[in-house]
Write a protein that holds these residues in place. Sequence first.
Motif, PDB file in Angstrom:
ATOM      1  N   GLY A  44      11.601  50.679  78.455  1.00  0.00           N
ATOM      2  CA  GLY A  44      11.514  49.523  77.566  1.00  0.00           C
ATOM      3  C   GLY A  44      10.144  48.866  77.640  1.00  0.00           C
ATOM      4  N   ALA A  45       9.541  48.858  78.828  1.00  0.00           N
ATOM      5  CA  ALA A  45       8.218  48.252  78.999  1.00  0.00           C
ATOM      6  C   ALA A  45       7.146  49.050  78.274  1.00  0.00           C
ATOM      7  N   PHE A 104      12.210  50.355  87.629  1.00  0.00           N
ATOM      8  CA  PHE A 104      12.703  49.010  87.316  1.00  0.00           C
ATOM      9  C   PHE A 104      11.695  47.959  87.778  1.00  0.00           C
ATOM     10  N   ALA A 107       8.728  48.004  85.471  1.00  0.00           N
ATOM     11  CA  ALA A 107       9.053  47.346  84.200  1.00  0.00           C
ATOM     12  C   ALA A 107       8.921  45.831  84.330  1.00  0.00           C
ATOM     13  N   LEU A 108       9.432  45.276  85.427  1.00  0.00           N
ATOM     14  CA  LEU A 108       9.342  43.826  85.635  1.00  0.00           C
ATOM     15  C   LEU A 108       7.889  43.377  85.767  1.00  0.00           C
ATOM     16  N   GLN A 111       6.163  43.703  82.193  1.00  0.00           N
ATOM     17  CA  GLN A 111       6.634  42.644  81.297  1.00  0.00           C
ATOM     18  C   GLN A 111       6.135  41.282  81.750  1.00  0.00           C
ATOM     19  N   LEU A 221       9.006  40.838  75.698  1.00  0.00           N
ATOM     20  CA  LEU A 221      10.366  41.189  76.128  1.00  0.00           C
ATOM     21  C   LEU A 221      11.109  42.027  75.091  1.00  0.00           C
ATOM     22  N   ALA A 224      12.935  44.811  76.829  1.00  0.00           N
ATOM     23  CA  ALA A 224      14.048  44.385  77.681  1.00  0.00           C
ATOM     24  C   ALA A 224      15.311  44.168  76.857  1.00  0.00           C
ATOM     25  N   ASP A 225      15.148  43.760  75.593  1.00  0.00           N
ATOM     26  CA  ASP A 225      16.298  43.525  74.719  1.00  0.00           C
ATOM     27  C   ASP A 225      16.976  44.828  74.302  1.00  0.00           C
ATOM     28  N   ILE A 227      16.553  48.162  76.103  1.00  0.00           N
ATOM     29  CA  ILE A 227      16.656  49.269  77.046  1.00  0.00           C
ATOM     30  C   ILE A 227      18.086  49.533  77.513  1.00  0.00           C
TER      31      ILE A 227
END
Length: 291
Positions: A44-45, A104, A107-108, A111, A221, A224-225, A227
Amino acid sequence: MSINLQALSAQLLVGLINGSFYALLSLGLAVIFGMLNIINFAHGAVYMMGAFAAYFLLNLAGIGYWPALILAPLAVGLFGMVMERTMLKWIANLDHLYGLLLTFGLALIIQGVFQNYFGSSGLPYAIPDQLKGGMNLGFMFLPIYRGWVVIFSLVVCIATWFLIERTRLGAYLRAATENPTLVRAFGINVPLMITLTYGLGVGLAALAGVLSAPINQVRPLMGADLIIVVFAVVVIGGMGSIMGSIITGFTLGIIEGLTKYFYPEASNTVVFVLMVLVLLVKPSGLTGRAA
């Protein structure tokens, strides 16, 4: 219950567009998992990075949408290859959980960096002049850009499936993941093939980000919405199944669109309900092979 054909067609179009993004993203995930056995939670990122890459190309370098369709996925794909070489290769032979936790965390971080510099609000990205406007089909008005997204996504998905399943390069990729020692004996650089495969999967996500930018705007984001739904698509289609991801992505987009028309309250959960039902009946997914 009377059916409003125009409203139904509009929701189906929205579903097809969402399905296009689901298919491209889940295809990239399937390529990475099927070839490298990595559960890439950073997908997602990198989808978001593809949209931002197109935004930067336009606003900093004056490079428009059409070159960005090539340059943005290439740039983000190169970033993914560096990520694979410097971090992911060290956990390649460990349990899937390590890859999931590492991606994970990445990704954090990604983002968080973008959100720190650009906030949470969306940045506009204009539709290219050639794809503005729409066509009156009688029962609905079809925006040209949205039709382009669906067709182009389908072409890219089929081309990727053909590359992996029907070409010599794809055969080398599959062989390198199943028996790397034997493939090395034929003089093939297996680590390079693995890196390129990860770059391909990440590039597909970035391409989806470029396609999404004019529709959903460019937001830190935005990945993130999406993934969690994309992971559900991959599980339903079968982890690592290329064709399963494509078919399931488009199909679930259509089902989501129909649900928004007939029962809007369930539109956000219908994908997960279907995932549970599929896992109860066939834990390997619709087209996956049992372990």
